[in-house]
Enzyme design. Structure first.
Site, PDB file in Angstrom:
ATOM      1  N   TYR A 142      37.696  20.708   3.182  1.00 21.31           N
ATOM      2  CA  TYR A 142      38.388  21.203   4.038  1.00 21.31           C
ATOM      3  C   TYR A 142      37.757  22.943   3.873  1.00 21.31           C
ATOM      4  CZ  TYR A 142      41.691  22.681   0.532  1.00 21.31           C
ATOM      5  OH  TYR A 142      42.410  23.282  -0.486  1.00 21.31           O
ATOM      6  N   SER A 147      41.194  23.187  -4.392  1.00 20.02           N
ATOM      7  CA  SER A 147      39.801  22.530  -4.458  1.00 20.02           C
ATOM      8  C   SER A 147      38.810  22.837  -3.561  1.00 20.02           C
ATOM      9  CB  SER A 147      40.303  21.040  -3.963  1.00 20.02           C
ATOM     10  OG  SER A 147      40.587  20.799  -2.805  1.00 20.02           O
ATOM     11  N   ARG A 168      41.278  11.494  -1.963  1.00 20.10           N
ATOM     12  CA  ARG A 168      40.178  12.057  -0.898  1.00 20.10           C
ATOM     13  C   ARG A 168      39.787  13.310  -1.370  1.00 20.10           C
ATOM     14  NH1 ARG A 168      45.547  13.430   0.474  1.00 20.10           N
ATOM     15  NH2 ARG A 168      46.019  15.658   0.558  1.00 20.10           N
ATOM     16  N   ASP A 198      53.794  25.414  -2.553  1.00 23.05           N
ATOM     17  CA  ASP A 198      52.575  24.792  -2.167  1.00 23.05           C
ATOM     18  C   ASP A 198      51.854  25.552  -1.268  1.00 23.05           C
ATOM     19  OD1 ASP A 198      50.399  22.805  -2.650  1.00 23.05           O
ATOM     20  OD2 ASP A 198      51.240  21.818  -0.869  1.00 23.05           O
ATOM     21  N   ASN A 248      45.597  21.220   3.662  1.00 26.92           N
ATOM     22  CA  ASN A 248      45.549  19.969   4.606  1.00 26.92           C
ATOM     23  C   ASN A 248      46.677  19.595   5.226  1.00 26.92           C
ATOM     24  OD1 ASN A 248      42.725  19.165   4.344  1.00 26.92           O
ATOM     25  ND2 ASN A 248      43.146  18.768   2.115  1.00 26.92           N
TER      26      ASN A 248
END
Length: 289
Positions: free
Chosen positions: A45, A73, A126, A244, A249
């Site tokens: 992403y 990530s 994913r 978070d 995403n």
């Protein structure tokens, strides 16, 4: 991949709940800024910038004192953006890195000096890490003193991962409780399996976090509260909490961070539980040196 995405609420509410002094948001991220810290060419992403200034402004708005910044990530194994945020925090942040298992001891020591206190292994399908598990075990044996391993996975592969986790020689932190199906309730099979993992060794911590990811009923996430509160009550010395932010995403949901903070007294209803969840436990894991 050309379209950059925004996954965070542009105007989060002020929480009704006030965290205790010294409270730590122990799971958050930074994105970029891209001009200074490019995203990995392997990123799944491509987010808009969400740098240190935004993170620290949110920290203050929500009533927290410190952050634990987990390498996102989208930055791969280049931890520069996370290290930059830690360096700009005036001592109010520590971090969790993502590393190539072939990393040298000297590079690990440099990460320690930069404020990192753990490494993260991502087994989410994913976003899966491709290195063989024995390579992860090898690097976990070379971590600086006081570090731990953070593991992110989905509930359906918990049993598959058990031998791997059993072999990790340092403390473990499980992101988002291994993503159980909270609609099963506190006694459902996913939560029972997770409790069995916690009972298997005393140095496994967990994050009772991300109702926006785990509860399909939506805000105010009643199924999450019902399923998770008993877990926090039964393992009070082994849980840490985080927003978070900026919610990788989650661009189709955009959770209100103020509402996420207001979940805290629903899963940790006493002052003693809140003190452990938000202050004592993260301090022990990240600031004990």
């Amino acid at each position: 991949m050309t379209d950059r995405i925004t996954s965070w609420h542009s105007n989060p509410s002020k929480p009704k709940y006030t965290p205790p002094p010294g409270a730590v948001d122990a799971h958050c991220h930074v994105f970029g800024p891209m001009a200074q810290f490019p995203f990995s060419p392997k990123a799944k992403y491509l987010p808009e910038d969400a740098g240190p200034e935004m993170l620290f402004a949110l920290r203050d708005h929500l009533g927290f004192a410190k952050n634990v910044i987990v390498q996102a990530s989208c930055h791969g194994t280049d931890n520069s953006a996370t290290l930059n945020a830690i360096a700009r925090s005036n001592g109010k942040a520590r971090g969790v890195a993502v590393v190539d298992p072939a990393i040298s001891d000297e590079e690990l020591a440099a990460l320690h000096d930069g404020g990192m206190r753990g490494i993260r292994f991502n087994f989410l399908k994913r976003l899966v890490d491709n290195a063989p598990k024995d390579k992860f075990l090898e690097v976990s044996r070379r971590l600086p003193a006081g570090w731990h391993v953070v593991i992110y996975f989905e509930a359906d592969i918990l049993e598959e991962l058990r031998p791997f986790m059993d072999a990790i020689p340092v403390p473990i932190v499980i992101d988002h409780m291994g993503r159980p199906d909270v609609t099963q309730g506190p006694d459902g099979p996913d939560m029972k399996a997770f409790r069995a993992l916690l009972d298997s060794r005393p140095d496994i911590h967990f994050k009772p976090t991300c109702p926006d990811r785990l509860d399909p009923s939506g805000d105010p996430w009643n199924q999450f509260a019902e399923a998770v509160a008993p877990l926090v009550a039964d393992y009070p010395d082994r849980c840490i909490w985080g927003t978070d932010w900026p919610h990788p995403n989650q661009q189709s949901i955009l959770p209100d961070d103020g509402h996420l903070v207001d979940m805290i007294p629903r899963i940790a209803p006493t002052a003693e539980l809140q003190q452990k969840l938000l202050v004592a436990n993260p301090e022990q894991l990240y600031w004990s040196d």
